[in-house]
Design a protein around this motif. Structure first.
Motif, PDB file in Angstrom:
ATOM      1  N   UNK A 230       0.816  -1.209   0.000  1.00 60.10           N
ATOM      2  CA  UNK A 230       0.000   0.000   0.000  1.00 60.10           C
ATOM      3  C   UNK A 230       0.855   1.267   0.000  1.00 60.10           C
ATOM      4  N   UNK A 231       2.031   1.199   0.653  1.00 59.92           N
ATOM      5  CA  UNK A 231       2.846   2.399   0.836  1.00 59.92           C
ATOM      6  C   UNK A 231       4.300   2.192   0.398  1.00 59.92           C
ATOM      7  N   UNK A 291      11.020  -0.153   7.149  1.00 60.99           N
ATOM      8  CA  UNK A 291      10.150   0.305   8.233  1.00 60.99           C
ATOM      9  C   UNK A 291       9.176   1.345   7.693  1.00 60.99           C
ATOM     10  N   UNK A 292       8.081   1.545   8.419  1.00 57.73           N
ATOM     11  CA  UNK A 292       7.153   2.624   8.078  1.00 57.73           C
ATOM     12  C   UNK A 292       7.744   3.973   8.442  1.00 57.73           C
ATOM     13  N   UNK A 293       7.580   4.949   7.563  1.00 57.19           N
ATOM     14  CA  UNK A 293       8.060   6.310   7.790  1.00 57.19           C
ATOM     15  C   UNK A 293       6.886   7.278   7.662  1.00 57.19           C
ATOM     16  N   UNK A 294       6.831   8.268   8.543  1.00 54.36           N
ATOM     17  CA  UNK A 294       5.855   9.347   8.387  1.00 54.36           C
ATOM     18  C   UNK A 294       6.160  10.125   7.119  1.00 54.36           C
ATOM     19  N   UNK A 328       5.227   6.128   3.980  1.00 47.17           N
ATOM     20  CA  UNK A 328       5.793   5.154   3.053  1.00 47.17           C
ATOM     21  C   UNK A 328       6.722   4.195   3.801  1.00 47.17           C
ATOM     22  N   UNK A 329       7.144   3.174   3.112  1.00 46.64           N
ATOM     23  CA  UNK A 329       8.129   2.250   3.661  1.00 46.64           C
ATOM     24  C   UNK A 329       9.520   2.701   3.217  1.00 46.64           C
ATOM     25  N   UNK A 330      10.467   2.644   4.151  1.00 45.16           N
ATOM     26  CA  UNK A 330      11.813   3.106   3.844  1.00 45.16           C
ATOM     27  C   UNK A 330      12.755   2.861   5.000  1.00 45.16           C
ATOM     28  N   UNK A 331      13.668   3.783   5.213  1.00 44.45           N
ATOM     29  CA  UNK A 331      14.704   3.635   6.231  1.00 44.45           C
ATOM     30  C   UNK A 331      14.159   3.926   7.622  1.00 44.45           C
ATOM     31  N   UNK A 332      14.537   3.129   8.593  1.00 48.78           N
ATOM     32  CA  UNK A 332      14.153   3.356   9.980  1.00 48.78           C
ATOM     33  C   UNK A 332      14.651   4.709  10.472  1.00 48.78           C
ATOM     34  N   UNK A 333      15.690   5.238   9.840  1.00 43.94           N
ATOM     35  CA  UNK A 333      16.301   6.487  10.304  1.00 43.94           C
ATOM     36  C   UNK A 333      15.670   7.723   9.681  1.00 43.94           C
ATOM     37  N   UNK A 334      14.817   7.559   8.664  1.00 49.99           N
ATOM     38  CA  UNK A 334      14.384   8.724   7.882  1.00 49.99           C
ATOM     39  C   UNK A 334      13.685   9.786   8.718  1.00 49.99           C
TER      40      UNK A 334
END
Length: 447
Positions: A230-231, A291-294, A328-334
Motif C-alpha cells: 500500500x505504501x 520500516x514505516x516512515x511518516x 511510506x516504507x523506507x529507512x528506519x532512520x528517515x
C-alpha cells in the motif's frame, strides 16, 4: 473546474423535486459560491442555514455532504447551524476548514475538513522567487498531490497502529481529479500548538517524539505485505528534492555567507542518483529491513500540549502527529533525520545524535524483545543508516528554510534578520555534517 464538476454531479439528481423558486435559489447561491470563492463567516451567516447548499471550502463540498458523510454522528434534524472557518495554518498542498456544528440543545461539535489544492504551493513559490508563475502552472503539481493525498486516506483506512497518537478520522474519500473531491474529516485538535519553524526543539521534546517513533517502529518489525504494497517508497519525493537546486541557489545568492560551503555541496544537488542512494536505497545496502516512515516529521506536523490551557507555548509533551500524506516504507532512520535536521539547531541536533539516538536504539531493542519480536540490526547499522539518510535532509533544509522565511516572515525587520541568521547557522552546520557523512559513507561515489 473541479468544484463545478462535483457540484453539478451532486445537484442533478435533486433538481426534479425542487420547485422553480427553489431552483432559482440554488443558482443564486451557486453563483455566489463560484464568484466569491471560499465564503467566509461574515459573508454567509447572515443568510439562513441551508444544510444542502452551504459550501465547505472551495471545492464543491457542502454541509449536506458533511452530514451525510458523518452518518449517525450527526442527526440533521437536531442541527441548528453549521459554521465554517478557514484555518490560517493551511498546508502547502491543502485547504483546511474548521467546521463547527451547532445543535438545537446548544451543544457544539467541531471537525477539521482537509481538502487537497495546489494554490498554496504556487503562492509560496511565487513569494520565494519574486516571480509570477504562469496561469495554470500549479496543474503540474496535481499528479503528485493526488498520490500523496490518497496515501493519507489509505493510511486512515488501515489497521490502527497501537499507541500512535493521531487525530481521530471520521470520514475520508479518495481524490479523483475532476470527478471526486478528496476530503478527510477528522478530530479538531484545537488547543494544541506547534513550535515555530525558526525555533528549536529541546531534548525533552525529542524524547517525547521518540516515544511515538517506538510505537511506529515496533509495528514495523516484520511489517505485513499489505502495508508494504500500500505504501511503497514514493519516487515522486525523489523528483521533488532532486529539482530544488534553483531555489537553493537563489537562497545562497541572498546570503553570501553560504557561498563557500555551497561550492562544496553544489555537485551533490545535481545528482539524482545520490538522492536515490541515500533516501531510497541506503538502508537496504546496509541489509536493514524496511520500516514505516511518516515522511514529513517536522514542526507543523507535530502538535504539542500547551504549557497551560490557552497558551501558544508548547510543553514537552507531544499531543499528536498529523499529516500522513507522505507515509511510506523506507529507512528506519528517515523520520529522525528529517526531524532533527529541520527542527533543531546544530548544537541540539549533534547532541541528540550523540546521546539520544543510541539510547533510542537500546529502547527499541528492549521493547522488541518484550513484544516477542526480533530487531534485525545492530547499533552500528542504525547509526550508519542515519548518517546516510541525513545527507538528503541536510541538502533539503535550505530549500524549505528559504520558502518559510518568505511565507511566514516576521513583522519586524530586525526580528526577521535574526531569524535568518539562526537558520543560516543551521544550514551551514547541516552542510558541514553532510559532507563528512558523504565522504565517510560513500568514498567511491563520483559526483
Amino acid at each position: 473546474m473541479e468544484s463545478q464538476v462535483v457540484a453539478l454531479n451532486s445537484d442533478i439528481h435533486r433538481w426534479r423535486k425542487y420547485s422553480i423558486s427553489e431552483i432559482v435559489k440554488i443558482l443564486q447561491l451557486r453563483f455566489l459560491f463560484f464568484s466569491a470563492g471560499n465564503i467566509r463567516e461574515h459573508e454567509f451567516f447572515s443568510r439562513k442555514f441551508d444544510a444542502e447548499l452551504m459550501p465547505i471550502g472551495r471545492h464543491g463540498l457542502t454541509a449536506g455532504w458533511l452530514i451525510e458523510s458523518l452518518g449517525a454522528l450527526l442527526d440533521s434534524d437536531k442541527v441548528r447551524n453549521i459554521k465554517c472557518k478557514q484555518l490560517g495554518s493551511d498546508g502547502f498542498v491543502s485547504q483546511i476548514m474548521r467546521v463547527t456544528v451547532e445543535f438545537k440543545n446548544n451543544q457544539k461539535h467541531k471537525y477539521i475538513v482537509k481538502m487537497p489544492e495546489t494554490t498554496n504551493i504556487k503562492a509560496a513559490l511565487e513569494m520565494t522567487t519574486n516571480q509570477k508563475m504562469p496561469e495554470g502552472a500549479d496543474e503540474q503539481f496535481i499528479g503528485g498531490l493526488t498520490m500523496f493525498f490518497n496515501r493519507e486516506v489509505d493510511f486512515y483506512l488501515m489497521d490502527k497502529i497501537p499507541g500512535l497518537r493521531l487525530p481521530r478520522c471520521f470520514h475520508s474519500q479518495q481524490w479523483n481529479h475532476g470527478k471526486t473531491t478528496g476530503a478527510i474529516v477528522m478530530q479538531d485538535l484545537e488547543g494544541m500548538v506547534s513550535v515555530p519553524y525558526y525555533e528549536s526543539l529541546n531534548l525533552q521534546q525529542i524524547a517525547s517524539i521518540g516515544c511515538q517513533m517506538l510505537n511506529l517502529h515496533l509495528f514495523s518489525i516484520d511489517l505485513s505485505e499489505d502495508w508494504k504494497q500500500k505504501f511503497p517508497f514514493p519516487m515522486e519525493f525523489i523528483d521533488t528534492v532532486s529539482n530544488m537546486t534553483d531555489i537553493v541557489k537563489l537562497y545562497v545568492s541572498r546570503n553570501p555567507e553560504l557561498e563557500e560551503t555551497f561550492s562544496r555541496v553544489e555537485k551533490m544537488y545535481n545528482s539524482r542518483e545520490l538522492f536515490v542512494k541515500v533516501l531510497r536505497d541506503s538502508h537496504e545496502a546496509l541489509e536493514i529491513d524496511t520500516f514505516l516512515c511518516h515522511g514529513d516529521l517536522w514542526f507543523y506536523n507535530l502538535m504539542w500540549i500547551p504549557t497551560v490551557d490557552g497558551s501558544e507555548e508548547a510543553s514537552n509533551h507531544l499531543g499528536a502527529i498529523i499529516d500522513w500524506q507522505n507515509v511510506h516504507t523506507g529507512s528506519i532512520a528517515e523520520d529522525f533525520c528529517h526531524m532533527l535536521t529541520f527542527c533543531c539547531d546544530t548544537e541540539t541536533r549533534r547532541l541528540a545524535e550523540k546521546i539520544f539516538l543510541p539510547y533510542y536504539f537500546k529502547m527499541l531493542q528492549s521493547k522488541a524483545k518484550d513484544a516477542g519480536k526480533e530487531l534485525k540490526m545492530t547499533l552500528n547499522q542504525f547509526m550508519r543508516a542515519y548518517r546516510r539518510n541525513f545527507i538528503a535532509h541536510a541538502l533539503h533544509l535550505p530549500f524549505i528554510t528559504s520558502i518559510m522565511l518568505c511565507v511566514k516572515p516576521a513583522d519586524d525587520e530586525i526580528v526577521q534578520q535574526n531569524r535568518n541568521q539562526q537558520l543560516l547557522r543551521k544550514v551551514l552546520g547541516a552542510w558541514d555534517d553532510a559532507l563528512d557523512a558523504f565522504h565517510e559513507e560513500y568514498p567511491d561515489f563520483c559526483l
